[in-house]
Design an enzyme around this catalytic site. Structure first.
Site, short mmCIF file in Angstrom:
data_model
loop_
_atom_site.label_atom_id
_atom_site.label_comp_id
_atom_site.label_asym_id
_atom_site.label_seq_id
_atom_site.Cartn_x
_atom_site.Cartn_y
_atom_site.Cartn_z
N VAL A 101 17.05 9.84 4.94
CA VAL A 101 17.30 11.27 5.20
C VAL A 101 17.72 11.48 6.65
O VAL A 101 17.91 12.61 7.08
CB VAL A 101 16.03 12.10 4.88
CG1 VAL A 101 15.69 12.01 3.40
CG2 VAL A 101 14.83 11.65 5.72
N HIS A 117 17.96 11.54 -1.34
CA HIS A 117 16.73 12.23 -0.97
C HIS A 117 16.94 13.36 0.04
O HIS A 117 16.01 13.74 0.74
CB HIS A 117 15.71 11.22 -0.42
CG HIS A 117 15.29 10.22 -1.45
ND1 HIS A 117 14.82 8.97 -1.13
CD2 HIS A 117 15.30 10.27 -2.80
CE1 HIS A 117 14.52 8.30 -2.23
NE2 HIS A 117 14.82 9.07 -3.26
N CYS A 148 14.55 36.32 3.02
CA CYS A 148 13.97 36.76 1.74
C CYS A 148 12.44 36.72 1.81
O CYS A 148 11.75 37.05 0.86
CB CYS A 148 14.46 35.87 0.59
SG CYS A 148 13.55 34.30 0.47
N SER A 187 12.28 -1.33 0.13
CA SER A 187 11.18 -2.06 -0.52
C SER A 187 11.26 -1.87 -2.03
O SER A 187 10.48 -2.45 -2.78
CB SER A 187 9.84 -1.51 -0.01
OG SER A 187 9.78 -0.12 -0.30
C1 BV8 Z 1 10.52 11.97 -9.01
C2 BV8 Z 1 12.37 12.17 1.52
C3 BV8 Z 1 9.84 12.94 -10.95
C4 BV8 Z 1 11.13 12.76 2.10
C5 BV8 Z 1 11.57 10.40 0.03
C6 BV8 Z 1 3.21 6.80 -9.23
C7 BV8 Z 1 2.45 7.70 -8.52
C8 BV8 Z 1 3.00 8.82 -7.90
C9 BV8 Z 1 4.36 9.07 -8.01
C10 BV8 Z 1 5.09 8.14 -8.70
C11 BV8 Z 1 4.56 7.03 -9.32
N1 BV8 Z 1 5.58 6.34 -9.91
C12 BV8 Z 1 6.73 6.96 -9.68
C13 BV8 Z 1 6.45 8.08 -8.98
C14 BV8 Z 1 7.36 9.04 -8.56
C15 BV8 Z 1 7.65 8.92 -7.06
C16 BV8 Z 1 7.58 7.51 -6.52
O1 BV8 Z 1 8.50 6.73 -6.70
N2 BV8 Z 1 6.47 7.18 -5.85
C17 BV8 Z 1 6.30 5.85 -5.30
C18 BV8 Z 1 5.44 5.96 -4.03
C19 BV8 Z 1 5.66 4.96 -6.35
N3 BV8 Z 1 9.01 9.37 -6.97
C20 BV8 Z 1 9.22 10.67 -6.82
O2 BV8 Z 1 8.35 11.50 -6.74
C21 BV8 Z 1 10.69 11.08 -6.84
N4 BV8 Z 1 10.82 12.17 -7.75
O3 BV8 Z 1 10.26 10.90 -9.51
O4 BV8 Z 1 10.48 13.10 -9.69
C22 BV8 Z 1 10.03 14.17 -11.63
C23 BV8 Z 1 10.70 14.13 -12.85
C24 BV8 Z 1 10.83 15.28 -13.53
C25 BV8 Z 1 10.31 16.48 -13.01
C26 BV8 Z 1 9.66 16.49 -11.77
C27 BV8 Z 1 9.51 15.34 -11.07
C28 BV8 Z 1 11.10 11.57 -5.46
C29 BV8 Z 1 11.18 10.38 -4.54
C30 BV8 Z 1 11.78 10.82 -3.20
C31 BV8 Z 1 10.67 10.94 -2.19
N5 BV8 Z 1 11.28 11.27 -0.89
N6 BV8 Z 1 12.12 10.76 1.21
C32 BV8 Z 1 10.89 12.26 3.48
O5 BV8 Z 1 11.54 11.28 3.91
O6 BV8 Z 1 10.02 12.84 4.16
S1 BV8 Z 1 11.27 8.77 -0.26
C33 BV8 Z 1 11.05 8.04 1.26
O7 BV8 Z 1 10.37 6.86 0.99
C34 BV8 Z 1 12.33 7.61 1.90
O8 BV8 Z 1 13.37 8.53 1.73
C35 BV8 Z 1 12.64 6.31 1.24
O9 BV8 Z 1 13.44 6.51 0.14
C36 BV8 Z 1 11.30 5.89 0.75
C37 BV8 Z 1 10.87 4.69 1.52
O10 BV8 Z 1 11.39 3.64 0.83
P1 BV8 Z 1 12.28 2.58 1.61
O11 BV8 Z 1 13.52 3.24 2.06
O12 BV8 Z 1 12.36 1.42 0.73
O13 BV8 Z 1 11.44 2.25 2.92
P2 BV8 Z 1 10.18 1.28 3.05
O14 BV8 Z 1 9.56 1.53 4.38
O15 BV8 Z 1 9.37 1.37 1.81
O16 BV8 Z 1 10.85 -0.18 3.07
C38 BV8 Z 1 11.63 -0.56 4.18
C39 BV8 Z 1 12.20 -1.92 3.82
O17 BV8 Z 1 13.08 -2.30 4.87
C40 BV8 Z 1 11.14 -3.01 3.71
O18 BV8 Z 1 11.38 -3.76 2.54
C41 BV8 Z 1 11.37 -3.86 4.95
O19 BV8 Z 1 11.10 -5.22 4.70
C42 BV8 Z 1 12.82 -3.66 5.19
N7 BV8 Z 1 13.27 -3.83 6.59
C43 BV8 Z 1 12.57 -3.66 7.73
N8 BV8 Z 1 13.38 -3.90 8.79
C44 BV8 Z 1 14.61 -4.20 8.29
C45 BV8 Z 1 14.54 -4.15 6.89
N9 BV8 Z 1 15.60 -4.39 6.10
C46 BV8 Z 1 16.76 -4.71 6.71
N10 BV8 Z 1 16.90 -4.79 8.05
C47 BV8 Z 1 15.85 -4.52 8.86
N11 BV8 Z 1 16.00 -4.60 10.20
ZN ZN Z 2 15.02 32.69 1.13
#
Ligand code: BV8
Ligand code: ZN
Length: 241
Positions: A101, A117, A148, A187
């Site tokens: 984002v 996202h 609003c 991840s």
């Molecule tokens: C939805 C915006 C459904 C906000 C983000 C179980 C329990 C609870 C919920 C769920 C569940 N199972 C599924 C869900 C749904 C949930 C979900 O997936 N939860 C996860 C935690 C399990 N998903 C949702 O809620 C989504 N919506 O499913 O709606 C629905 C359906 C119908 C009706 C209503 C609802 C919404 C998901 C979006 C959430 N918003 N961001 C904000 O940023 O504040 S997600 C947020 O986390 C980020 O945007 C990003 O996408 C995510 C983090 O993930 P990564 O980008 O992978 O980052 P991470 O740190 O994890 O990993 C970094 C990686 O980089 C590592 O692997 C590391 O090794 C590597 N790395 C490090 N350095 C480097 C590198 N790689 C390359 N080079 C480097 N130098």
């Molecule tokens: Zn408004």
């Protein structure tokens, strides 16, 4: 070390897709979500990046986002962002799907970006959804109200919120129609974005992961390039020279 298979796919593919996550911005100094310097260290994602938390305590959530924006406005894209912006020009069909984002892909010059996202640089009204693009500075301490009467929130997709339908549809169609798919710096935990590499694989694409670590999906993919994207992506781009 780039395999012959990957070099071949880079040179001969017509349709390429890159899915990026927080890791792509790590070398720019943006803390990832789950790393040790992770943003979520103090709070778990579900605690803050969700609508209920905002309604329960709008000021706390607003301040957390203003803090994150203050980091993001300080930093520059890194060579990985620029390599992806360059790569886009080398293929007649290149899609950049980002979970991030921070808006750094735009800053680096990418144009064909699918933001799954949302974008932390934008705000919107929690009630009437009116977009507030530049009107509110990241130094604005207090959560603001829309004309609003609704509360103004970051224009990002929170946990439990559905992703923008158009972006999601475009992302899956790009993944299902490409020959070469990169999963970079993610991840692969957050759904539904984490389905995209599988969609590409099932549709016959060559799927390559770029990450210093292995992830939950590494064993399902064709290749894992171990290392930081800021170093690996420019090397891949060199293959096209
Ligand atoms: C939805 C915006 C459904 C906000 C983000 C179980 C329990 C609870 C919920 C769920 C569940 N199972 C599924 C869900 C749904 C949930 C979900 O997936 N939860 C996860 C935690 C399990 N998903 C949702 O809620 C989504 N919506 O499913 O709606 C629905 C359906 C119908 C009706 C209503 C609802 C919404 C998901 C979006 C959430 N918003 N961001 C904000 O940023 O504040 S997600 C947020 O986390 C980020 O945007 C990003 O996408 C995510 C983090 O993930 P990564 O980008 O992978 O980052 P991470 O740190 O994890 O990993 C970094 C990686 O980089 C590592 O692997 C590391 O090794 C590597 N790395 C490090 N350095 C480097 C590198 N790689 C390359 N080079 C480097 N130098
Ligand atoms: Zn408004």
């Amino acid at each position: 070390m780039i395999s012959e298979k990957l070099a071949d796919a880079l040179r001969n593919s017509k349709r390429v897709v890159a899915l990026t996550g927080a890791g792509v911005s790590a070398e720019s100094g943006v803390p990832t979500f789950r790393g040790d310097s992770g943003l979520w260290k103090k709070f778990r994602p579900e605690e803050l990046a969700n609508f209920d938390a905002f309604i329960r305590n709008p000021q706390l959530v607003w301040e957390w986002y203003q803090y994150r924006r203050s980091l993001i406005y300080e930093i520059e894209p890194n060579p990985g962002h620029y390599a992806l912006a360059n790569m886009e020009k080398r293929y007649n069909e290149f899609h950049l799907i980002t979970q991030n984002v921070d808006g750094l892909h735009h800053v680096a010059g990418s144009t064909n970006i699918i933001e799954l996202h949302g974008n932390i640089r934008r705000n919107k009204c929690a009630s009437c959804e009116k977009i507030y693009d530049k009107e509110i500075s990241f130094q604005q301490k207090d959560v603001q109200k829309c004309e609003c009467g609704g509360l103004i929130r970051p224009d990002v997709v929170w946990f439990g919120e559905v992703l923008p339908a158009d972006a999601l549809q475009r992302a899956f169609s790009a993944a299902e129609n490409c020959e070469l798919f990169f999963s970079i710096g993610t991840s692969a935990i957050v759904q539904p974005a984490a389905q995209l590499p599988f969609a590409a694989k099932e549709a016959g694409a060559y799927v390559v992961e770029i990450n210093p670590e292995k992830t939950a999906i590494t064993s399902y993919l064709d290749e894992h390039l171990e290392g930081p994207s800021g170093e690996i992506l420019p090397k891949l781009l060199k293959i096209l020279d």
